[in-house]
Design an enzyme around this catalytic site. Structure first.
Site, mmCIF file in Angstrom:
data_model
loop_
_atom_site.group_PDB
_atom_site.id
_atom_site.type_symbol
_atom_site.label_atom_id
_atom_site.label_comp_id
_atom_site.label_asym_id
_atom_site.label_seq_id
_atom_site.Cartn_x
_atom_site.Cartn_y
_atom_site.Cartn_z
ATOM 1 N N ASP A 64 0.849 -1.180 0.000
ATOM 2 C CA ASP A 64 0.000 0.000 0.000
ATOM 3 C C ASP A 64 0.885 1.231 0.000
ATOM 4 O O ASP A 64 1.836 1.315 0.781
ATOM 5 C CB ASP A 64 -0.936 0.021 1.207
ATOM 6 C CG ASP A 64 -2.031 1.060 1.062
ATOM 7 O OD1 ASP A 64 -2.754 1.026 0.056
ATOM 8 O OD2 ASP A 64 -2.163 1.908 1.956
ATOM 9 N N THR A 65 0.577 2.156 -0.892
ATOM 10 C CA THR A 65 1.334 3.401 -1.001
ATOM 11 C C THR A 65 0.445 4.550 -0.557
ATOM 12 O O THR A 65 -0.691 4.661 -0.997
ATOM 13 C CB THR A 65 1.794 3.629 -2.453
ATOM 14 O OG1 THR A 65 2.620 2.536 -2.851
ATOM 15 C CG2 THR A 65 2.580 4.926 -2.587
#
Length: 183
Positions: A64-65
């Site tokens: 997840d960014t």
């Protein structure tokens, strides 16, 4: 080694293929959450994604960014042109942090890591921002921009750290975690 990418992101699939591994794409249906801080949000969502996909003969990779605003608020994907403009305008003329958390699991062992990269945008150019938004590219990216998008390049003044991290997957971190824990 077979890597099961718990993501539908074509950018992540492309980046993970840099490792030369056999990659299977199995998008996670885990519900994403937004917590108080960008790093906490990224770590929790990466974990949720990885643990929601069966490891079946490989190592599941969840990632997840999150783009952190100047006050560490997580900036997710914009849902409208107005929201995209506001996000990008907020980033202009400042340095912000991009955090990507990764979680790897083979069903027996689970490890996680995170990478942080600082990105500095030049002063706001409303015409350039609107032109970029008109491409439709901001809407599937945290913070409303993709470092790989040529239309945003004139606004990016400096990148300090892993460029792949900003695009969505810190390949060197993933490689190290795989080597140290699953090979």
């Amino acid at each position: 080694m077979k890597i099961i990418l718990a993501s539908a992101s074509p950018r992540r699939a492309e980046l993970i293929r840099k490792l030369g591994a056999d990659v299977a794409v199995v998008p996670s249906d885990a519900e994403e959450v937004t917590l108080a801080g960008a790093e906490e949000t990224a770590v929790e969502n990466a974990k949720r994604k990885a643990l929601s996909v069966p490891a079946e003969g490989g190592v599941v990779l969840g990632a997840d960014t999150v783009v952190a605003s100047a006050d560490n608020r997580p900036l997710g994907k914009p849902h409208s042109e107005e929201e995209a403009f506001a996000m990008l305008r907020e980033l202009c003329g400042r340095t912000h942090e991009v955090v990507t958390a990764v979680c790897l699991t083979d069903g027996k062992k689970t490890v996680e890591g995170r990478e942080k990269t600082k990105v500095t945008f030049s002063a706001a150019d409303d015409e350039a921002l609107r032109a970029y938004i008109a491409t439709g590219k901001p809407f599937d990216k945290a913070g409303g921009y993709g470092l790989q998008d040529k239309e945003i390049a004139p606004l990016v003044a400096k990148v300090e750290g892993d460029r792949d991290n900003v695009i969505g997957l810190p390949v060197s971190l993933v490689s190290r975690l795989l080597r140290e824990n699953f090979l």
